[in-house]
Enzyme design. Structure first.
Site, PDB file in Angstrom:
ATOM      1  CG  ASP A 361      -2.077   0.867   1.181  1.00 58.10           C
ATOM      2  OD1 ASP A 361      -2.343   1.444   0.116  1.00 58.10           O
ATOM      3  OD2 ASP A 361      -2.764   0.999   2.212  1.00 58.10           O
ATOM      4  CD  GLU A 364      -0.108   5.474  -3.870  1.00 52.08           C
ATOM      5  OE1 GLU A 364       0.414   5.770  -2.775  1.00 52.08           O
ATOM      6  OE2 GLU A 364      -0.887   4.526  -4.017  1.00 52.08           O
ATOM      7  CG  ASP A 437      -7.780   5.146   0.417  1.00 53.21           C
ATOM      8  OD1 ASP A 437      -7.631   3.905   0.434  1.00 53.21           O
ATOM      9  OD2 ASP A 437      -6.983   5.924   0.954  1.00 53.21           O
TER      10      ASP A 437
END
Ligand SMILES: *[C@@H]1O[C@H](CO)[C@@H](O)[C@H](O)[C@H]1NC(C)=O
Ligand SMILES: CC(=O)N[C@H]1CO[C@H](CO)[C@@H](O)[C@@H]1O
Length: 739
Positions: A361, A364, A437
């Site tokens: 997770d 990015e 999300d």
């Protein structure tokens, strides 16, 4: 390629016996690709080709030490009025004309509760655009990992060098912050050929372990071992199948990945063994940020061996994330990736067992203290590359290192499962991604469908959206609808944020529990079909989820449909994404197709839009046979494929230990259920050409009602008894239907 013609301004090459041509002009520079004398693509048609040279200036004296380094180019796609792709955006499948607003942006960012119908960059980027018209699918792949913008302009008139025609065209303008122009045009002409061409460049979908196609239960966070065991037991108590339970960041000791919270997870290996007894897996989160903690050996090792990204002054970069002050592993370095991979070794990762799998997770990467919540562009990676040059690849490289770690852990024998939030072109080789999300409301449920279709078109076939919406609490009707929709998407996981109410499937009363049970059981019934579709993706690059036009490329009415889609070549899925509705409209393509409603067994002719009544139990799933093999034809035949292997290892690849069978009559089977039979049969005889075995894909592994003898077996059937694909007959079979 041979030179066909040369003038003082241009040169023409041709291939495929002159069918295809490439024409190049030098001034102004133009490049045209033609098929049978018709121009398909013009490169630099609007003279927007642009590049700046890298310069070398002392790093500390300016904000972009390599100087301005942008690149850009434009292409005209002749005859096309539909373009798709460029994930990830929370938008419709068909890309919009950008003249009325922002260009599409490809820049991987952590966007909590991302805005809908936006061209903003989200967690991952695939710089592949797919254009489609009735006789051709064409792709443009712009291989660059820096921040990229794409402008799109649709027009009804086509202006070529020599003429103006009343034909549509799409003009596309690509711009990247840095790099070289590395642009590939994929010529199709069929959607299938385009997928294969793209896979030859970037890789095929990894074949997931079978369990990964089941249902996943996640929450931020299951608080301790007792909580995990009680949720696990809840699935059994309510007869809801599931395969994987997930732990978010709180399972660690102070957000130090590769550790366990000593109070809440004192015996993680025992917990995994408890789950493994029921053949279930545990997935834990492992993020790219590493807590700055000089008393933690893993941090010290990474620091001392130079595995962290540096800032522009050459110091180790620090930013804030879940653990507080953190440094970020430099996954662009092969040495760092190798080191990180070894951290997943069973000897090194204390408390892990072979049934632990991983979720990357925040890759990015997410940096709470950074610009736009990510890493500053002037951070420095190995080889002196600036972060700006490879930003969109950062998450891909973590995913790669994790996958490598799990494969190595098993001595190269077992298939990994790793979910990543960030991705780039080629992430399909590594595993699954999801849409980040999202929020528990109907709009996010609806957008999940085009979002996963867009990923599928861009090669990333193993994708899904969090069931129920990660943020906020879904009302029970929304939760049920979300389960129904997500059960028909490749990656199927329920997940919720820490401040939401608990939402295990049995917490909303019997009606909701029953509806969710039904849909998860149906997912499991279809697992052999899903697995076969993934085998196809793995070998031929056809994604399991296909926009309708992929299967019906000549039907323009399908080109902008993104609320329903094909699941493989046989099923049309239309999830309900609005509250309180009594009916849904479904476009059934193909005027000579026959469609069967899988729930009611009703038959519909294709080539029209149908209104179907819906109840809380309904998700529309229609079954299609091509006209030359539907059961209503005099021949009474249909065909299909089934792929099976051990479901977890690489033996299918290394030792060819798999079974791939074509059924010359394969309809929808429970015991034996055959649609399209005009009158109720009294018996169905199965003749098999070799000794077949029966495999049950249900958790109970029940034997078939009657064992086979002498390669035949007979079943009493009711004309229609449900659509559960329960027993799979392995072997070449012919079903004789006795009238
Ligand atoms: C949820 O997590 C956030 C971030 O760690 C934290 O600030 C918040 O207190 C948590 N809320 C609950 C209810 O645990
Ligand atoms: C030189 C350059 O930066 N071009 C690149 C664009 O991005 C891709 C992916 O990182 C590179 O492979 C190209 O070389």
């Amino acid at each position: 390629l041979r030179v066909e013609k040369q003038t003082k301004d241009s040169v023409t090459f041709s291939w495929s016996f002159g069918r295809y041509q490439l024409r190049v002009w030098h001034s102004p520079f133009r490049l045209e690709i033609l098929c049978e004398q018709e121009v398909m693509v013009t490169f630099n048609s609007k003279d927007k080709l642009w590049f700046e040279r890298l310069q070398h200036r002392p790093r500390a004296t300016c904000c972009a030490p390599s100087g301005p380094s942008s690149i850009g180019a434009d292409l005209c796609l002749h005859g096309f009025r539909h373009v798709y792709g460029l994930p990830q955006h929370a938008d419709n499948l068909q890309l919009r004309d950008t003249r009325d607003g922002e260009p599409y942006r490809l820049y991987n960012l952590d966007v909590f509760a991302y805005p809908l119908y936006s061209r903003l960059g989200l967690y991952g980027s695939v710089p592949l655009m797919v254009a489609h018209k009735p006789d051709r699918t064409l792709g443009v792949f712009w291989l660059n990992a820096s921040e990229t913008f794409i402008n799109i302009q649709y027009s009804d008139h086509q202006v070529t060098f020599v003429s103006v025609r009343a034909d549509p065209q799409t003009d596309v303008h690509w711009l990247s912050e840095s790099g070289m122009i590395d642009c590939m045009v994929l010529l199709g002409p069929s959607p299938q050929q385009l997928f294969a061409q793209y896979a030859q460049l970037t890789g095929y979908q990894a074949l997931p372990p079978l369990f990964a196609l089941g249902y996943h239960q996640c929450r931020w966070n299951y608080i301790d071992e007792a909580d995990v065991k009680s949720v696990d037991a809840g699935f059994d108590r309510h007869s809801i199948p599931y395969d994987v339970i997930w732990l978010d960041i709180e399972h660690t000791d102070g957000k130090r990945y590769f550790t366990w919270d000593p109070v809440h997870f004192p015996e993680p290996a025992k917990l995994q063994q408890h789950l493994e007894k029921k053949n279930r897996k545990l997935v834990i989160i492992s993020d790219p940020h590493i807590k700055v903690d000089p008393s933690w050996s893993l941090y010290c090792e990474a620091r001392d061996r130079g595995h962290f990204v540096k800032d522009r002054e050459g110091q180790i970069f620090k930013g804030s994330c879940w653990p507080g002050e953190s440094s970020y592993l430099d996954f662009s370095s092969s040495a760092t990736r190798a080191w990180y991979s070894r951290c997943f070794g069973l000897d090194k990762y204390k408390g892990s067992t072979p049934s632990l799998f991983v979720w990357n997770d925040m890759n990015e990467p997410s940096v709470f203290s950074g610009p736009e919540l990510t890493m500053p562009k002037d951070a420095v990676h190995c080889g002196d590359w600036e972060h700006r040059d490879l930003h969109n690849l950062y998450g891909f490289y973590q995913h790669m290192a994790t996958v490598e770690g799990l494969i190595t852990r098993s001595g190269g024998l077992e298939r990994p499962f790793v979910l990543s939030r960030s991705f780039f072109a080629g992430s399909q080789r590594l595993g699954a991604v999801w849409t980040g999300d999202n929020v528990a409301n109907w709009e996010y449920l609806k957008i999940s469908v085009p979002m996963v279709l867009s990923l599928s078109l861009a090669g990333i076939a193993f994708c899904g959206a969090d069931v129920g919406g990660f943020i906020q609490d879904p009302e029970p009707e929304l939760l049920v609808r979300w389960y129904q929709a997500a059960a028909l998407q490749p990656f199927f996981r329920g997940h919720s944020a820490n401040v939401t109410n608990r939402r295990e499937p049995w917490l909303f009363g019997d009606e909701v529990t029953a509806a969710i049970r039904t849909v998860i059981q149906q997912r499991y019934s279809l697992l052999p079909y899903w697995y076969t579709l993934f085998h196809q993706a793995h070998t031929s690059a056809l994604p399991p989820l296909r926009p309708l036009w992929v299967e019906f490329p000549e039907e323009e009415s399908t080109f902008s449909v993104d609320s329903h889609y094909m699941l493989g070549g046989a099923l049309l899925a239309c999830p309900v994404t609005e509250p309180g509705i009594q009916e849904i409209k479904v476009l059934l393509p193909g005027s000579d197709e026959i469609w069967y409603d899988i729930h009611s067994a009703l038959v519909y002719k294709g080539g029209r839009t149908l209104s179907l009544p819906v109840t809380l139990d309904t998700v529309s799933l229609d079954d299609n046979f091509t006209p030359n093999c539907n059961l209503l034809s005099p021949q009474g035949t249909a065909d299909g494929e089934l792929y099976l292997d051990d479901g977890h290892s690489f033996r299918y690849r290394d030792r060819k230990a798999f079974c791939l069978r074509t059924f010359d009559c394969n309809t929808v089977i429970q015991s034996v259920t055959i649609l399209g039979v005009k009158s109720k049969p009294s018996a169905v005889i199965v003749h098999a050409s070799e000794t077949p075995t029966y495999t049950s894909m249900t958790p109970e592994n029940k034997p078939p009602k009657q064992p086979l003898s002498n390669n035949t077996c007979s079943y009493c059937v009711s004309c229609y008894s449900g659509w559960l694909l329960r027993y799979i007959c392995v072997g070449m079979c012919v079903f004789n239907i006795s009238k």
